[in-house]
Design an enzyme around this catalytic site. Structure first.
Site, PDB file in Angstrom:
ATOM      1  N   ARG A 226     -33.634 -40.281 -34.844  1.00 14.50           N
ATOM      2  CA  ARG A 226     -34.245 -39.189 -34.088  1.00 14.50           C
ATOM      3  C   ARG A 226     -33.602 -39.103 -32.689  1.00 14.50           C
ATOM      4  NH1 ARG A 226     -37.075 -39.063 -28.888  1.00 14.50           N
ATOM      5  NH2 ARG A 226     -38.489 -37.298 -28.907  1.00 14.50           N
TER       6      ARG A 226
ATOM      7  N   SER B 219     -39.402 -48.268 -21.498  1.00 15.08           N
ATOM      8  CA  SER B 219     -38.988 -46.989 -22.071  1.00 15.08           C
ATOM      9  C   SER B 219     -37.554 -46.604 -21.749  1.00 15.08           C
ATOM     10  CB  SER B 219     -39.933 -45.873 -21.637  1.00 15.08           C
ATOM     11  OG  SER B 219     -39.965 -45.813 -20.244  1.00 15.08           O
TER      12      SER B 219
ATOM     13  N   THR C  86     -39.014 -41.820 -19.747  1.00 13.03           N
ATOM     14  CA  THR C  86     -37.603 -41.487 -19.527  1.00 13.03           C
ATOM     15  C   THR C  86     -37.364 -41.555 -18.035  1.00 13.03           C
ATOM     16  OG1 THR C  86     -37.750 -39.915 -21.360  1.00 13.03           O
ATOM     17  CG2 THR C  86     -35.860 -39.670 -19.894  1.00 13.03           C
TER      18      THR C  86
ATOM     19  N   THR D 225     -38.992 -35.290 -18.782  1.00 10.81           N
ATOM     20  CA  THR D 225     -39.547 -36.441 -19.484  1.00 10.81           C
ATOM     21  C   THR D 225     -40.702 -35.908 -20.322  1.00 10.81           C
ATOM     22  OG1 THR D 225     -41.199 -36.979 -17.820  1.00 10.81           O
ATOM     23  CG2 THR D 225     -39.028 -37.952 -17.522  1.00 10.81           C
ATOM     24  N   GLY D 226     -41.138 -36.699 -21.286  1.00  3.82           N
ATOM     25  CA  GLY D 226     -42.228 -36.230 -22.139  1.00  3.82           C
ATOM     26  C   GLY D 226     -41.738 -36.101 -23.563  1.00  3.82           C
TER      27      GLY D 226
ATOM     28  N   THR E 187     -33.131 -43.087 -21.723  1.00  3.18           N
ATOM     29  CA  THR E 187     -34.402 -43.417 -22.378  1.00  3.18           C
ATOM     30  C   THR E 187     -34.174 -44.194 -23.668  1.00  3.18           C
ATOM     31  OG1 THR E 187     -36.468 -42.455 -23.239  1.00  3.18           O
ATOM     32  CG2 THR E 187     -34.471 -41.286 -23.749  1.00  3.18           C
TER      33      THR E 187
END
Ligand code: GLY
Length: 315
Positions: A203, A48, A175, A226-227, A193
Site C-alpha cells: 500500500r 510513524s 507523517t 498528514t492523515g 512516513t
C-alpha cells in the site's frame, strides 16, 4: 526579501534545528528539509516515521518519502522501501541522480543499494510492541491469525478488509512534513512516513506521491499532508493547495478550502495539511474538529522554534 525559514509538523519542532543551522550558514532549502527529516527518521520514540515505524499487517516496515525542489519542480520519491535508515535521503538520491521521480519496493531498494545509501534495521522493541498491541486490539477472533499469515488473503478474498481498515481509520498513521525557503528564495519540501499502521503490503499512501502528500513551487509556496493518505490521493490535496494559492487565495484560505474538499468526500478518516507561501506566511489545518493543528516555525534570526496553531475545519 523573506528571511530564510523552515517549518514542520507535529513533534518536529526540535528537529528543525538541523535545517535552521543549514539555512543560517547560507545552505539550500533542499539540504535543510532533508537534514531535519533525517533527524525525525532517527527518533526511536516516533513510531510513524523511519526507525521504530509501525509495520504493515505482516509485521514488515515499508517506508514512503518524497522531496521536492520548488525552483525546478524536480522531485524524488520512494515507496514501500525496506531496510534503509533514511528514506528521505534515498528520495533525495532519486531527485538528484535518477531519470525517474518515483521508485518503489525492490526497485527502490536496488537503487538505494547502488547509491550506497545507509542500510539498517528499523525494527525496535517499541515498534514490535506497538505492532503487537495493534494486532491484539484489531482482532477479536484470535483464531484469525494463523502461523503462516494466510489470513491476509482470507480477509482480502472475503472483502472484509475494507471494513476492517475503517476501524483503524483516524489515529493509526503519522507523517512528518518539513518545508523551507532559503536565502535565494528557493523553496523545498520533504515528507517521510512508515504509513498507515497495519497497511496491506504494497500500500502506498499520499506521502510518496508528488501532488498528493507533497508539492512545492517557488512561484507560490509549498504544501504537504498528514492523515489518511487515501483521501489526499483522491483530492491531489498538496497540488490543489498550491493551485488555490496560484488563484489568489492566501495559505489560510487555501488550507480551509482543501480540508473542506476532504469533508466533501464523506469518507472515513481525517486529513491535515501544512502550507507556506513564498512571502513567508505559514499555516496548518485539520479536518478533525477536536485535534489541535500545530506547526513549528523557525527562521534564521531565531534560536528556538516557535509553535504556531493552525485551523480546525469543521464538516
Ligand atoms: N499520510 C500518510 C499515509 O497515509 O501513509
Amino acid at each position: 526579501m523573506v528571511k530564510p525559514f523552515i517549518i514542520g509538523t507535529r513533534n518536529s519542532g526540535e528537529f528543525l534545528h538541523a535545517g535552521a543551522k543549514i539555512l543560517k550558514e547560507g545552505g539550500t532549502a533542499l539540504d535543510a528539509v532533508e537534514a531535519a527529516t533525517r533527524l525525525v527518521e532517527l527518533n526511536p520514540n516516533d513510531t510513524s516515521v523511519g526507525l521504530a515505524g509501525i509495520p504493515n499487517i505482516l509485521g514488515v516496515q515499508e517506508m514512503d518519502a518524497t522531496i521536492m525542489c520548488g525552483k525546478t519542480r524536480n522531485s524524488g520519491a520512494v515507496g514501500a522501501l525496506k531496510g534503509f535508515k533514511h528514506p528521505i535521503s534515498v528520495a533525495r538520491k532519486v531527485l538528484d541522480d535518477a531519470p525517474h521521480v518515483l521508485l518503489v519496493g525492490a526497485g527502490a531498494e536496488r537503487f538505494a543499494k547502488a547509491m550506497e545509501c545507509e542500510e539498517g534495521d528499523l525494527e525496535t522493541e517499541l515498534s514490535r510492541k506497538v505492532y503487537k498491541a495493534f494486532i491484539d486490539d484489531a482482532f477479536d477472533d484470535e483464531g484469525v491469525i494463523d502461523e503462516s499469515q494466510k489470513w491476509v488473503v482470507k480477509y482480502a478474498k472475503s472483502q472484509n478488509l475494507k471494513k476492517w481498515y475503517e476501524k483503524l481509520a483516524d489515529e493509526h498513521h503519522g507523517t512528518v512534513n518539513i518545508m523551507a525557503m532559503d536565502a535565494d528564495g528557493n523553496i523545498a519540501s520533504a515528507v517521510s512516513t512508515s504509513g498507515t499502521a497495519l497497511k496491506f503490503p504494497g500500500r502506498l499512501g499520499d506521502s510518496p506521491i508528488i501532488g498528493a502528500g507533497n508539492y512545492c513551487d517557488n512561484r507560490y509556496g509549498a504544501a504537504a499532508c498528514t492523515g489518511m493518505g487515501e483521501l489526499a490521493i483522491r483530492n491531489s490535496t498538496a497540488r490543489t493547495l498550491i493551485h488555490y494559492m496560484e488563484n489568489g487565495l492566501n495559505p489560510e484560505e487555501a488550507a480551509i478550502l482543501s480540508m473542506k474538499d476532504i469533508h466533501d468526500l464523506s469518507a472515513v478518516g481525517g486529513m491535515n495539511c501544512i502550507v507556506m507561501d513564498n512571502k513567508g506566511n505559514t499555516t496548518s489545518a485539520t479536518t478533525n474538529p477536536d485535534r489541535e493543528s500545530v506547526h513549528w516555525y523557525y527562521d534564521v534570526d531565531m534560536t528556538e522554534p516557535e509553535k504556531r496553531i493552525g485551523i480546525n475545519v469543521n464538516p
